[in-house]
Design a protein around this motif. Structure first.
Motif, PDB file in Angstrom:
ATOM      1  N   ASP A  96     -12.873  -0.338   3.362  1.00 56.03           N
ATOM      2  CA  ASP A  96     -12.556   0.763   2.452  1.00 56.03           C
ATOM      3  C   ASP A  96     -12.103   0.221   1.096  1.00 56.03           C
ATOM      4  OD1 ASP A  96     -13.175   2.640   4.355  1.00 56.03           O
ATOM      5  OD2 ASP A  96     -11.095   2.981   4.985  1.00 56.03           O
ATOM      6  N   LYS A  97     -11.314  -0.855   1.113  1.00 56.38           N
ATOM      7  CA  LYS A  97     -10.849  -1.455  -0.135  1.00 56.38           C
ATOM      8  C   LYS A  97     -12.008  -2.093  -0.908  1.00 56.38           C
ATOM      9  CE  LYS A  97      -6.131  -2.400   1.484  1.00 56.38           C
ATOM     10  NZ  LYS A  97      -5.156  -3.443   1.862  1.00 56.38           N
TER      11      LYS A  97
ATOM     12  N   SER B  99     -12.032 -10.330  -6.595  1.00 51.82           N
ATOM     13  CA  SER B  99     -11.315  -9.562  -5.580  1.00 51.82           C
ATOM     14  C   SER B  99     -12.244  -9.181  -4.427  1.00 51.82           C
ATOM     15  CB  SER B  99     -10.715  -8.301  -6.208  1.00 51.82           C
ATOM     16  OG  SER B  99     -10.049  -7.522  -5.232  1.00 51.82           O
TER      17      SER B  99
ATOM     18  N   TYR C  26     -12.510 -10.197   5.379  1.00 49.20           N
ATOM     19  CA  TYR C  26     -13.154  -9.302   6.346  1.00 49.20           C
ATOM     20  C   TYR C  26     -13.867 -10.123   7.414  1.00 49.20           C
ATOM     21  CZ  TYR C  26     -16.412  -6.030   8.434  1.00 49.20           C
ATOM     22  OH  TYR C  26     -17.126  -5.281   9.348  1.00 49.20           O
TER      23      TYR C  26
ATOM     24  N   LYS D 155     -15.137  -1.096  -0.804  1.00 47.56           N
ATOM     25  CA  LYS D 155     -15.893   0.027  -1.375  1.00 47.56           C
ATOM     26  C   LYS D 155     -15.212   0.557  -2.636  1.00 47.56           C
ATOM     27  CE  LYS D 155     -17.867   1.692   3.001  1.00 47.56           C
ATOM     28  NZ  LYS D 155     -17.889   2.799   3.990  1.00 47.56           N
ATOM     29  N   GLU D 156     -13.883   0.720  -2.555  1.00 50.16           N
ATOM     30  CA  GLU D 156     -13.124   1.238  -3.697  1.00 50.16           C
ATOM     31  C   GLU D 156     -13.192   0.282  -4.883  1.00 50.16           C
ATOM     32  OE1 GLU D 156      -8.443   2.249  -4.761  1.00 50.16           O
ATOM     33  OE2 GLU D 156      -9.101   2.180  -2.663  1.00 50.16           O
ATOM     34  N   THR D 157     -13.071  -1.020  -4.612  1.00 46.48           N
ATOM     35  CA  THR D 157     -13.109  -2.011  -5.692  1.00 46.48           C
ATOM     36  C   THR D 157     -14.497  -2.094  -6.299  1.00 46.48           C
ATOM     37  OG1 THR D 157     -11.404  -3.289  -4.548  1.00 46.48           O
ATOM     38  CG2 THR D 157     -12.596  -4.409  -6.303  1.00 46.48           C
TER      39      THR D 157
ATOM     40  N   MET E  50     -11.822 -10.350  -0.544  1.00 50.24           N
ATOM     41  CA  MET E  50     -11.724  -9.395   0.552  1.00 50.24           C
ATOM     42  C   MET E  50     -12.883  -9.564   1.530  1.00 50.24           C
ATOM     43  SD  MET E  50     -10.271  -5.843  -1.108  1.00 50.24           S
ATOM     44  CE  MET E  50     -11.462  -5.738  -2.447  1.00 50.24           C
TER      45      MET E  50
ATOM     46  N   SER F  23      -9.977  -1.025   7.183  1.00 43.00           N
ATOM     47  CA  SER F  23      -9.133  -0.961   5.985  1.00 43.00           C
ATOM     48  C   SER F  23      -9.690  -1.843   4.872  1.00 43.00           C
ATOM     49  CB  SER F  23      -7.710  -1.397   6.343  1.00 43.00           C
ATOM     50  OG  SER F  23      -6.886  -1.433   5.194  1.00 43.00           O
ATOM     51  N   LEU F  24     -10.108  -3.053   5.229  1.00 40.40           N
ATOM     52  CA  LEU F  24     -10.668  -3.963   4.228  1.00 40.40           C
ATOM     53  C   LEU F  24     -11.970  -3.429   3.662  1.00 40.40           C
ATOM     54  CD1 LEU F  24     -10.009  -7.539   5.652  1.00 40.40           C
ATOM     55  CD2 LEU F  24      -9.426  -6.737   3.357  1.00 40.40           C
TER      56      LEU F  24
END
Length: 316
Positions: free
Chosen positions: A131-132, A163, A171, A134-136, A167, A128-129
């Motif tokens: 993925d976040k 951010s 992680y 990558k998105e950020t 993260m 989950s982290l």
């Protein structure tokens, strides 16, 4: 400068074929897995390999992102520089394609219920982290390409960078826990095999060397103020060097019985010697300056990676 540098020693990649358990109790074991049967040991080792591949791939991807955000962070301090954002390499993460039935989030029944739950929960959190992250990073990449920093003087960009750092650190709290658990379980699964393995004395020597270098790296990475740990660092280095000399003096495995093992044993000792050379140099420099740098620690970690590869070649 903030950093999400990975410092924890990487878990072992095990590739033995388990021998029949002789049922003798190992007093050095820390878990019940040291008394597991052959089927369970092989399942544990297989899952260990799956998890090492999972963490290695993720760590490599995050490191690629970190290399970029270090440059972006500096660029946002002086965006007028025409070369501020030159040299960014698009990070990529290749999906793992494997026929292996075991997946990171599906630990085997050979592990007890608590350990199965531990890995499932931590893998889910790590995924989950990631993925976040990558998105950020995608948002940050688009922000830089569109030169949106011209509109807000870099405010959003700096927020996105912070951010990602935050993260990344979170992680690695999960990653550290997973690797520590893998090392503990993997080590005891290995003990089942090593009870009857003809090269166990060499393997234990190499394992002890890897553990000692990991501890030394952790000590050096614990503070930038070298003077505060200098006495401990010198003592730890001396112990590591003496241990290396003792192990390097062992007669190499018989090449007629174990083809290639003599060369792999020598290569491991050479890689460890490279680590010691780097450690001596940085200790001398740090003694003069009083400081350790991120580059110093990164260099030790690179040498540890080389030692891991050499170890894996020996046990394969």
């Amino acid at each position: 400068m903030k950093t999400i540098l990975k410092l924890t020693a990487l878990a072992l990649t095990l590739s033995f074929t388990a021998c029949k358990n002789d049922k003798k109790k190992d007093d050095n074991a820390k878990t019940a897995y040291a008394e597991a049967d052959e089927k369970d040991v092989n399942a544990i080792i297989e899952y260990n390999n799956v998890m090492v591949s999972f963490t290695d791939k993720n760590n490599d991807y995050i490191k690629r992102i970190e290399n970029n955000i270090v440059k972006i962070e500096k660029g946002l301090q002086n965006p007028g520089d025409h070369f501020a954002f030159i040299g960014l390499i698009q990070p990529f993460s290749i999906p793992t394609i494997s026929s292996n039935k075991l997946k990171p989030d599906t630990p085997p029944n050979a592990l007890n219920k608590d350990d199965q739950k531990f890995f499932k929960e931590n893998v889910t959190a790590m995924t989950s982290l990631l993925d976040k992250i990558k998105e950020t990073y995608k948002s940050l990449d688009e922000y830089i390409k569109a030169e949106d920093w011209k509109d807000d003087k870099g405010t959003k960009g700096k927020t996105l960078v912070d951010s990602i750092y935050s993260m990344g650190k979170k992680y690695y709290t999960y990653d550290d826990l997973v690797l520590a658990k893998l090392n503990l379980i993997g080590d005891d699964a290995e003990r089942v095999i090593l009870k009857t393995h003809p090269l166990k004395e060499y393997i234990y020597a190499l394992k002890d060397d890897r553990s000692a270098t990991a501890a030394f790296t952790k000590l050096m990475a614990g503070t930038k103020n070298y003077k505060s740990i200098e006495a401990r660092a010198k003592a730890a280095y001396q112990a590591l060097e003496e241990q290396h000399q003792k192990h390097a003096a062992m007669a190499a495995p018989d090449a007629t019985k174990y083809p290639g093992k003599d060369g792999y044993f020598k290569n491991f000792n050479e890689r460890l010697n490279d680590y010691l050379i780097a450690a001596r140099k940085m200790m001398r420099d740090a003694s003069a300056s009083g400081q350790l740098t991120d580059y110093n620690i990164e260099e030790l970690v690179r040498h540890q990676d080389n030692m891991r590869s050499a170890y894996n070649n020996f046990v394969d």
